[in-house]
Design an enzyme around this catalytic site. Structure first.
Site, PDB file in Angstrom:
ATOM      1  N   MET A   1       0.851  -1.195   0.000  1.00 33.45           N
ATOM      2  CA  MET A   1       0.000   0.000   0.000  1.00 33.45           C
ATOM      3  C   MET A   1       0.882   1.239   0.000  1.00 33.45           C
ATOM      4  SD  MET A   1      -3.334   0.692   2.329  1.00 33.45           S
ATOM      5  CE  MET A   1      -2.595   1.093   3.898  1.00 33.45           C
ATOM      6  N   CYS A   2       0.577   2.157  -0.879  1.00 36.04           N
ATOM      7  CA  CYS A   2       1.237   3.453  -0.910  1.00 36.04           C
ATOM      8  C   CYS A   2       0.165   4.478  -1.249  1.00 36.04           C
ATOM      9  CB  CYS A   2       2.322   3.521  -1.984  1.00 36.04           C
ATOM     10  SG  CYS A   2       3.742   2.462  -1.676  1.00 36.04           S
ATOM     11  N   GLY A   3       0.482   5.734  -1.037  1.00 37.06           N
ATOM     12  CA  GLY A   3      -0.454   6.803  -1.382  1.00 37.06           C
ATOM     13  C   GLY A   3       0.130   7.669  -2.477  1.00 37.06           C
TER      14      GLY A   3
ATOM     15  N   ARG B   1      -1.805   5.934   3.976  1.00 35.17           N
ATOM     16  CA  ARG B   1      -1.483   4.766   3.148  1.00 35.17           C
ATOM     17  C   ARG B   1       0.012   4.452   3.154  1.00 35.17           C
ATOM     18  NH1 ARG B   1      -5.368   2.782  -0.226  1.00 35.17           N
ATOM     19  NH2 ARG B   1      -3.745   1.878  -1.519  1.00 35.17           N
TER      20      ARG B   1
END
Lengths: 258, 298
Positions: free
Chosen positions: B1-3, B32
């Site tokens: 998960m990354c933003g 995130r």
């Protein structure tokens, strides 16, 4: 609610919250609405207050400034009505039982996921996995739903006014999905027994999903679903899709694939 | 998960607010990923002054001030610099290639995070809120920006593993997801002589796109080629000096939302990053379709 919440009680004319039970409105009276502003109080406080309501409570709630916050009105199990005045984030009205949740904006990933009963109405678009794994209740989306709408649905009814994205009704097990627009690729892939009704074009069908005959009982249930969703589409314009049931049992010709 | 968050400004009146708008998006995106963060800012006249080239570095062996002194001595002209925490920013009135060569010579071991005339990439490990302050993001101006918050999966939590990846002039990529066949493609690119700065999968995507841009493809073509060659999960935001583009893999399980008004185009992992943008309530908002390249030019 006690110390958990900081909502204020306001007297709001029923007309402003679109009360379908028109008795009070007809009498010109007002009902109490609990207002919860998510810019001044947290979603956890809101949900705790909703979870603390006594059995059978049918109070009305308004949620202001949702701004895409996650998990709004998740886990409800009372016949309350919650009006969300703007875009909701992930898992809005997830696990819903008995409650009516109206989202006056778009909804994020997993709206009404695992719903058991009640009604969730998105007056806008919904993101991925709308109604995922839901067992019951009615999910109405006025706009479009993106990918995987109704994935692994287990008895819910879903009515989408616009289009649905790819892999909708993936591994659907029970329930009905109505799409008044178009469906994306791989509709109903690996479907078990849900019934899918699509008015527009289907980009492609997934494995074991086929078009099926519209018999009178299907027209009747589609008519009822459209009515319940407040839509006036012609049921005769829809095509039914469902399982060809060729994946139900192991076929020895496929043995080399394992 | 990354933003992921990005903003492409159409109404020049909004350029003064680019940094503050991007900061509000980045700080929401922190939910995130809190391992690392980075931003790519296009057109900030204090980071990339007119008439100069700008090179940004991490892992510098010396302070930004000492680095600037070394570059001054290297004869690239008067050097201006910014100490942005783990990133140092150097600008000088020299061609980009000359400044880049001078930086590599003067700062052995430093890793370039960007080079060009309009882009500065500031990044590092740590909480995005703290990094935004170190970057002085709220004061940034410009015509477009991209931002990333990282939850590390494919490589370690290091400054070189942070996004954005900028490996060609004024190019920038941020990624949510994980490429499955990046090691294979890395070997192919290395066989062509391409050198990598990190073990990160996203750098392979950035090098692949940079190679095709250098060979004459436009951004849309380069990203279509990426879709053909790369397996795995990805939502990508790619920017160049004149473009801003989004693409997702065929399954499209990593979230993405695009909002567009006459004044701006914004892309984010989630709607809530966009909730504070001016006029968002009347924006055209949609989710990008799988394997469709969305690109905007200025």
């Amino acid at each position: 609610m006690g110390a958990l919440s900081t909502p204020v009680i306001e007297d709001a004319p029923t007309s402003t919250i679109n009360d379908d039970d028109a008795g009070a409105a007809a009498a010109g009276s007002t009902v109490d609405v609990v207002v919860h502003d998510l810019r001044t109080a947290t979603v956890r406080e809101l949900n705790a207050a909703l979870h603390a309501l006594p059995e059978g409570d049918s109070s009305r709630w308004r949620v202001l400034n949702p701004d895409g916050t996650h998990s709004i009105a998740a886990g409800l199990d009372r016949p309350v009505t919650v009006e969300i005045e703007g875009p909701a984030g992930y898992y809005c009205a997830g696990m819903n039982q008995h409650a009516t949740v109206e989202i006056h904006g778009s909804a994020g990933v997993g709206v009404a996921e695992n719903m058991m009963s009640g009604r969730v109405h998105v007056h806008g678009d919904a993101s991925q996995s709308a109604g995922a794994t839901a067992h019951g209740g009615l999910l109405v989306i006025d706009g479009n739903a993106s990918a995987r709408c109704g994935i692994s649905m287990k008895g819910v009814d879903i009515v989408v006014g616009g289009n649905v994205g790819h892999m909708s009704a993936f591994m659907a097990q029970a329930g009905r999905l109505v799409v008044c627009g178009d469906a994306g690729d791989a509709l109903g892939d690996s479907i078990y027994e849900a019934r899918l009704y699509v008015k527009g074009r289907v980009a492609s069908l997934g494995a074991d999903c086929v078009a099926k005959e519209m018999r009178p009982e299907h027209l009747a249930e589609l008519t009822e679903l459209l009515r319940a969703a407040g839509r006036d589409d012609d049921p005769a314009a829809f095509t039914r899709y469902g399982s060809a049931r060729t994946l139900y049992n192991f076929h020895v010709d496929n043995a080399s694939a394992y | 998960m990354c933003g992921i968050a990005g903003l492409h400004v159409r109404d020049s009146a909004l350029q003064a607010q680019l940094g503050s708008l991007l900061q509000s998006m980045l700080c929401k995106a922190a939910e995130r990923g809190t391992d690392a963060a980075g931003v790519g800012i296009y057109g900030d006249t204090s980071l990339t002054p007119a008439g100069t080239s700008t090179v940004c570095v991490i892992e510098s062996p010396v302070s930004a001030a000492e680095g600037a002194a070394r570059l001054d001595a290297a004869g690239v002209g008067p050097v201006t610099f910014r100490d942005a925490g783990q990133t140092s920013v150097f600008s000088a009135p020299a061609p980009t290639a000359q400044l880049e060569a001078a930086v590599r010579a003067a700062l052995p071991g430093a890793v370039l995070t960007s080079r060009g005339s309009s882009l500065a990439v500031l990044k590092g490990t740590g909480h995005p809120d703290a990094l935004a302050s170190t970057f002085r993001l709220a004061d940034a101006t410009g015509y477009q920006g991209v931002a990333h918050t990282r939850m590390a999966t494919e490589s370690a939590v290091t400054s070189t593993g942070s996004h954005p990846y900028s490996v060609g002039p004024d190019q920038c990529m941020v990624h949510n997801g994980s490429f499955a066949n990046h090691a294979t493609i890395r070997r192919e690119l290395q066989a062509e002589g391409i050198v990598f700065d990190s073990e990160n999968d996203t750098e392979v995507g950035a090098r692949f796109v940079a190679k095709h841009l250098a060979e004459g493809a436009d951004v849309e073509k380069a990203l279509r080629l990426l879709c053909e060659r790369f397996d795995g999960f990805y939502t990508l935001l790619v920017a160049t000096e004149n473009s801003f583009a989004v693409v997702r893999d065929a399954i499209a399980c990593k979230p993405a939302i695009i909002a567009e008004t006459d004044a701006w185009v914004a892309m984010a992992s989630e709607y809530r990053y966009l909730a504070g943008l001016p006029g968002v309530e009347s924006a055209r908002i949609f989710e990008p379709e799988p394997e469709v390249v969305y690109a905007w030019e200025r």
